[in-house]
Scaffold this motif. Sequence first.
Motif, PDB file in Angstrom:
ATOM      1  N   LEU A  40      76.418  49.651 -71.138  1.00 59.86           N
ATOM      2  CA  LEU A  40      75.371  49.754 -70.123  1.00 59.86           C
ATOM      3  C   LEU A  40      74.237  50.628 -70.629  1.00 59.86           C
ATOM      4  N   SER A  41      73.028  50.261 -70.293  1.00 57.83           N
ATOM      5  CA  SER A  41      71.906  51.170 -70.477  1.00 57.83           C
ATOM      6  C   SER A  41      71.947  52.224 -69.375  1.00 57.83           C
ATOM      7  N   ALA A  42      71.174  53.289 -69.553  1.00 56.20           N
ATOM      8  CA  ALA A  42      71.099  54.318 -68.511  1.00 56.20           C
ATOM      9  C   ALA A  42      70.594  53.721 -67.203  1.00 56.20           C
ATOM     10  N   ALA A  43      69.649  52.787 -67.283  1.00 53.43           N
ATOM     11  CA  ALA A  43      69.117  52.157 -66.075  1.00 53.43           C
ATOM     12  C   ALA A  43      70.173  51.299 -65.392  1.00 53.43           C
ATOM     13  N   GLU A  44      71.005  50.602 -66.163  1.00 51.89           N
ATOM     14  CA  GLU A  44      72.056  49.777 -65.568  1.00 51.89           C
ATOM     15  C   GLU A  44      73.126  50.637 -64.920  1.00 51.89           C
ATOM     16  N   GLU A  45      73.476  51.741 -65.565  1.00 49.75           N
ATOM     17  CA  GLU A  45      74.439  52.651 -64.953  1.00 49.75           C
ATOM     18  C   GLU A  45      73.900  53.198 -63.633  1.00 49.75           C
ATOM     19  N   GLU A  46      72.634  53.527 -63.600  1.00 49.59           N
ATOM     20  CA  GLU A  46      72.008  54.018 -62.372  1.00 49.59           C
ATOM     21  C   GLU A  46      71.991  52.937 -61.298  1.00 49.59           C
ATOM     22  N   THR A  47      71.747  51.694 -61.689  1.00 51.02           N
ATOM     23  CA  THR A  47      71.748  50.579 -60.734  1.00 51.02           C
ATOM     24  C   THR A  47      73.094  50.463 -60.033  1.00 51.02           C
ATOM     25  N   LEU A  48      74.171  50.469 -60.803  1.00 48.37           N
ATOM     26  CA  LEU A  48      75.500  50.362 -60.209  1.00 48.37           C
ATOM     27  C   LEU A  48      75.835  51.583 -59.360  1.00 48.37           C
ATOM     28  N   ARG A  50      73.875  53.692 -57.831  1.00 41.83           N
ATOM     29  CA  ARG A  50      73.062  53.740 -56.613  1.00 41.83           C
ATOM     30  C   ARG A  50      73.561  52.735 -55.586  1.00 41.83           C
ATOM     31  N   GLU A  51      74.013  51.573 -56.044  1.00 42.04           N
ATOM     32  CA  GLU A  51      74.513  50.568 -55.097  1.00 42.04           C
ATOM     33  C   GLU A  51      75.862  50.979 -54.503  1.00 42.04           C
ATOM     34  N   LEU A  52      76.698  51.640 -55.282  1.00 36.06           N
ATOM     35  CA  LEU A  52      78.035  51.994 -54.813  1.00 36.06           C
ATOM     36  C   LEU A  52      78.066  53.239 -53.936  1.00 36.06           C
ATOM     37  N   GLU A  83      71.415  41.381 -56.958  1.00 33.60           N
ATOM     38  CA  GLU A  83      71.167  40.490 -58.092  1.00 33.60           C
ATOM     39  C   GLU A  83      71.266  41.234 -59.418  1.00 33.60           C
ATOM     40  N   ALA A  84      70.741  42.447 -59.465  1.00 32.92           N
ATOM     41  CA  ALA A  84      70.785  43.223 -60.707  1.00 32.92           C
ATOM     42  C   ALA A  84      72.220  43.564 -61.093  1.00 32.92           C
ATOM     43  N   SER A  85      73.041  43.947 -60.122  1.00 27.70           N
ATOM     44  CA  SER A  85      74.431  44.280 -60.418  1.00 27.70           C
ATOM     45  C   SER A  85      75.228  43.037 -60.787  1.00 27.70           C
ATOM     46  N   ARG A  86      74.949  41.920 -60.145  1.00 33.58           N
ATOM     47  CA  ARG A  86      75.639  40.674 -60.503  1.00 33.58           C
ATOM     48  C   ARG A  86      75.370  40.316 -61.960  1.00 33.58           C
ATOM     49  N   ALA A  87      74.161  40.536 -62.407  1.00 31.74           N
ATOM     50  CA  ALA A  87      73.825  40.230 -63.803  1.00 31.74           C
ATOM     51  C   ALA A  87      74.662  41.102 -64.750  1.00 31.74           C
TER      52      ALA A  87
END
Length: 221
Positions: A40-48, A50-52, A83-87
Motif C-alpha cells: 500500500l502507498s501511504a495514501a492507500e493506507e490512509e484511505t482504508l 479513514r473508512e474503517l 470505490e477507492a477501497s474496492r480498488a
Amino acid sequence: MAGSGRLAVGTLPWPGWVRGSGPAVLSRLRDAAVVRPGFLSAAEEETLSRELEPELRRRRYEYDHWDAAIHGFRETEKSRWSEASRAILQRVQAAAFSPGQTLLSSVHVLDLEPRGYIKPHVDSIKFCGATIAGLSLLSPSVMRLVHTQEPGEWLELLLEPGSLYILRGSARYDFSHEILRDEESFFGERRVPRGRRISVICRSLPEGMESGEPGQPPPAC
C-alpha cells in the motif's frame, strides 16, 4: 524458542522481512508464507483507515474471544466499501488468490489495541479456505508461525504498515500463527514496538460452502 536461534533468510525473496529456524523451513514455506512490504502507498493506507475508523469507533475493545485466540481487540465483517477501497481489495485479490479461488463475500477487519495480541492458533478449515491475505495498517508487528508437530520449525514475518501478508497451503494447515504481544515483539535482534494495529483480511471460500453463506466465525489473523 522461535524468537532465538540462528537467522536464516537467504532463500526467500524478501530477506529483510522473513526469518526462520533454518533453510529447510524457509524453502518449504517459500510460496506459502509471503510478505509484500510496501504493498500500500501511504495514501492507500490512509484511505482504508479513514473508512474503517467510524465503524470501529462504535465498538468496544474486548478481552476474550469465542475460541480464546485474541486479547484486546475489536472486529467487524465488512462487505460494502468505497470505490477507492474496492480498488485496493481487488489488487489484494489479484496478488494473493488464484483465478479459480472464490473469496468470502465479507472482509474481516481486526483492530488490536497497543497491548493486544493474537495467541498461537490454526484457523479451522470450516471457516476459511486455503488462502488468507491480510493488509497491515498503523503499526508494525511480528507474526510467528510454528509447526504444530515440530515446534523447532518456525518462521517469523515482519509486518510493517502498508504490507501484505499471504498464508496458504502448508502455512495454513501445518503451522500455528500468532501476533506477538508488545513485550515479546522482536524480529531477530530488532525491537518492533507495537502500537494499535488494524488488519484487513481477505479469505478464500471453505470447500463446500456456498458463497453467500452467513454467520461464519472469522479467523484471528
